[in-house]
Design a protein around this motif. Sequence first.
Motif, PDB file in Angstrom:
ATOM      1  N   LEU A  54      13.225 -83.180 -12.864  1.00 64.29           N
ATOM      2  CA  LEU A  54      13.184 -81.781 -13.807  1.00 64.29           C
ATOM      3  C   LEU A  54      12.908 -82.008 -15.370  1.00 64.29           C
ATOM      4  O   LEU A  54      13.922 -81.246 -16.033  1.00 64.29           O
ATOM      5  CB  LEU A  54      13.305 -80.702 -13.113  1.00 64.29           C
ATOM      6  CG  LEU A  54      13.125 -80.158 -11.971  1.00 64.29           C
ATOM      7  CD1 LEU A  54      14.206 -78.969 -11.227  1.00 64.29           C
ATOM      8  CD2 LEU A  54      12.185 -80.229 -11.734  1.00 64.29           C
ATOM      9  N   LEU A  55      11.783 -81.446 -16.049  1.00 65.52           N
ATOM     10  CA  LEU A  55      11.626 -81.255 -17.541  1.00 65.52           C
ATOM     11  C   LEU A  55      11.369 -79.907 -17.765  1.00 65.52           C
ATOM     12  O   LEU A  55      10.108 -79.730 -16.919  1.00 65.52           O
ATOM     13  CB  LEU A  55      11.047 -82.368 -17.760  1.00 65.52           C
ATOM     14  CG  LEU A  55      10.866 -84.090 -17.699  1.00 65.52           C
ATOM     15  CD1 LEU A  55       9.607 -84.816 -18.364  1.00 65.52           C
ATOM     16  CD2 LEU A  55      12.034 -84.141 -18.090  1.00 65.52           C
ATOM     17  N   LEU A  56      12.487 -79.413 -17.894  1.00 63.73           N
ATOM     18  CA  LEU A  56      12.238 -77.525 -18.255  1.00 63.73           C
ATOM     19  C   LEU A  56      11.738 -77.456 -20.120  1.00 63.73           C
ATOM     20  O   LEU A  56      12.307 -77.824 -20.883  1.00 63.73           O
ATOM     21  CB  LEU A  56      13.306 -77.262 -18.048  1.00 63.73           C
ATOM     22  CG  LEU A  56      13.691 -77.146 -17.163  1.00 63.73           C
ATOM     23  CD1 LEU A  56      15.306 -76.310 -15.868  1.00 63.73           C
ATOM     24  CD2 LEU A  56      12.260 -76.436 -15.939  1.00 63.73           C
ATOM     25  N   GLY A  80       4.049 -77.150 -13.960  1.00 61.97           N
ATOM     26  CA  GLY A  80       3.994 -75.507 -13.974  1.00 61.97           C
ATOM     27  C   GLY A  80       3.660 -75.207 -15.591  1.00 61.97           C
ATOM     28  O   GLY A  80       3.214 -76.424 -16.336  1.00 61.97           O
ATOM     29  N   GLU A  81       3.764 -73.983 -15.790  1.00 60.47           N
ATOM     30  CA  GLU A  81       3.710 -73.293 -16.642  1.00 60.47           C
ATOM     31  C   GLU A  81       4.317 -73.747 -17.962  1.00 60.47           C
ATOM     32  O   GLU A  81       4.056 -74.408 -19.294  1.00 60.47           O
ATOM     33  CB  GLU A  81       3.786 -71.635 -16.783  1.00 60.47           C
ATOM     34  CG  GLU A  81       3.365 -71.261 -17.967  1.00 60.47           C
ATOM     35  CD  GLU A  81       3.528 -69.907 -17.725  1.00 60.47           C
ATOM     36  OE1 GLU A  81       3.599 -68.933 -18.999  1.00 60.47           O
ATOM     37  OE2 GLU A  81       3.879 -69.475 -17.146  1.00 60.47           O
ATOM     38  N   ARG A  82       5.985 -74.212 -17.271  1.00 62.28           N
ATOM     39  CA  ARG A  82       7.159 -74.741 -18.708  1.00 62.28           C
ATOM     40  C   ARG A  82       7.499 -75.732 -18.263  1.00 62.28           C
ATOM     41  O   ARG A  82       9.206 -75.812 -18.178  1.00 62.28           O
ATOM     42  CB  ARG A  82       7.787 -74.119 -18.877  1.00 62.28           C
ATOM     43  CG  ARG A  82       7.069 -72.401 -19.919  1.00 62.28           C
ATOM     44  CD  ARG A  82       7.964 -71.706 -20.243  1.00 62.28           C
ATOM     45  NE  ARG A  82       7.756 -70.895 -21.094  1.00 62.28           N
ATOM     46  CZ  ARG A  82       7.624 -69.603 -22.153  1.00 62.28           C
ATOM     47  NH1 ARG A  82       8.839 -70.796 -23.342  1.00 62.28           N
ATOM     48  NH2 ARG A  82       7.214 -68.375 -22.560  1.00 62.28           N
ATOM     49  N   ARG A 103       0.277 -82.028 -24.021  1.00 60.90           N
ATOM     50  CA  ARG A 103       0.783 -80.418 -25.012  1.00 60.90           C
ATOM     51  C   ARG A 103       1.145 -80.391 -24.297  1.00 60.90           C
ATOM     52  O   ARG A 103       0.978 -79.368 -23.557  1.00 60.90           O
ATOM     53  CB  ARG A 103      -1.327 -80.810 -24.717  1.00 60.90           C
ATOM     54  CG  ARG A 103      -1.833 -82.245 -25.627  1.00 60.90           C
ATOM     55  CD  ARG A 103      -3.525 -82.096 -26.313  1.00 60.90           C
ATOM     56  NE  ARG A 103      -3.773 -83.061 -27.009  1.00 60.90           N
ATOM     57  CZ  ARG A 103      -3.870 -83.728 -28.083  1.00 60.90           C
ATOM     58  NH1 ARG A 103      -2.841 -83.175 -28.758  1.00 60.90           N
ATOM     59  NH2 ARG A 103      -3.873 -85.036 -28.677  1.00 60.90           N
ATOM     60  N   PHE A 104       1.295 -79.103 -25.644  1.00 64.49           N
ATOM     61  CA  PHE A 104       1.583 -77.103 -25.362  1.00 64.49           C
ATOM     62  C   PHE A 104      -0.357 -76.520 -25.710  1.00 64.49           C
ATOM     63  O   PHE A 104      -0.987 -76.973 -25.914  1.00 64.49           O
ATOM     64  CB  PHE A 104       2.278 -77.316 -26.658  1.00 64.49           C
ATOM     65  CG  PHE A 104       3.581 -78.203 -26.589  1.00 64.49           C
ATOM     66  CD1 PHE A 104       4.800 -77.855 -25.362  1.00 64.49           C
ATOM     67  CD2 PHE A 104       3.745 -79.237 -27.352  1.00 64.49           C
ATOM     68  CE1 PHE A 104       5.832 -78.436 -24.949  1.00 64.49           C
ATOM     69  CE2 PHE A 104       5.149 -79.828 -27.375  1.00 64.49           C
ATOM     70  CZ  PHE A 104       6.375 -79.362 -25.977  1.00 64.49           C
ATOM     71  N   SER A 105       0.253 -75.589 -24.599  1.00 65.36           N
ATOM     72  CA  SER A 105      -0.685 -74.668 -24.976  1.00 65.36           C
ATOM     73  C   SER A 105      -0.590 -73.746 -26.160  1.00 65.36           C
ATOM     74  O   SER A 105      -2.242 -73.588 -26.947  1.00 65.36           O
ATOM     75  CB  SER A 105      -0.987 -73.981 -23.428  1.00 65.36           C
ATOM     76  OG  SER A 105       0.075 -72.892 -22.870  1.00 65.36           O
TER      77      SER A 105
END
Length: 299
Positions: A54-56, A80-82, A103-105
Amino acid sequence: MPRFATLLFLLLAAAAPAQPAPAALERQERRLSLPDSDSEPVPEVRVAAGGVTLLLFDTPLDRASVELEGRERFRFVDVGERMLALEPAADLGPGERLGLRLRFSDGARPEQAVFVLVTRPAVFDGRVQVFRRAQSIPALQAALAEAREQLKAKEAELAALRTRSAASGPSGLALSGLLGDRGVKARQINILRWQRTKDLLILTRGTAFRADTWGVVSVEVRNDGKAPWAPVEAWLTNLQSGERAPVLGVHARQPQLMPGEVTMVVVEVDAPWPPDTEFHLELLDASGTRRLLVPHVVL
């Protein structure tokens, strides 16, 4: 007939070669911050078949931007979202590295995160907290939490050492009743009477300690022979009565005394005899053939 089939099955099972048990995977948790520049190393993430990584993230992800090299080789990929979850269908080969980019949103810098996926023997990353900036508030909070955990562990270790010291140090001796009214008397062993023997074990110094109910003989030994020596037994013989004192244990600073080395050997005994009694000490190895003789030990 059913009994015959059962017997045949058992015989075949016994004849089948045993399959090696899979190595146990050690699951680890980590925290990492993304590099501040392209010149810094790309962070590694350790993945393994049979374990979900898991990358959080501390920032929402652009879920459509995930690029995973060799995606068809993964049994499980979920964004997922994060959070990003990964599990390869098989371990990566030695030296093999697969790229992961996302990428980040929010469009802020850094705009993306890049990782390399690897497989390491017997260990994988079960949970990785990824911080976008090393000096961000979440990253600093996580670092502070980690420092507090380390400090707590050190405090527990220090408390254990204090307890051990109280149990085995001077306080422990007093509390256990091992220190009588007369305390402990120390007497140096006279090594001028010592003669070199064929066993080439040399007494370099020694001290005898005596309390009301116990005694300890501590000797320093040098091995001038060509073979290792390990004392495992001690005989402490009363020179007046010829009786042997009850030896409670033989302890050496190191398990084997190699040629040319010096070590400390301690012999612990009960002391049911009058003070200032003279003894003859023998230290023997497991074979009983190579021994160190220490005459005139006064306890």
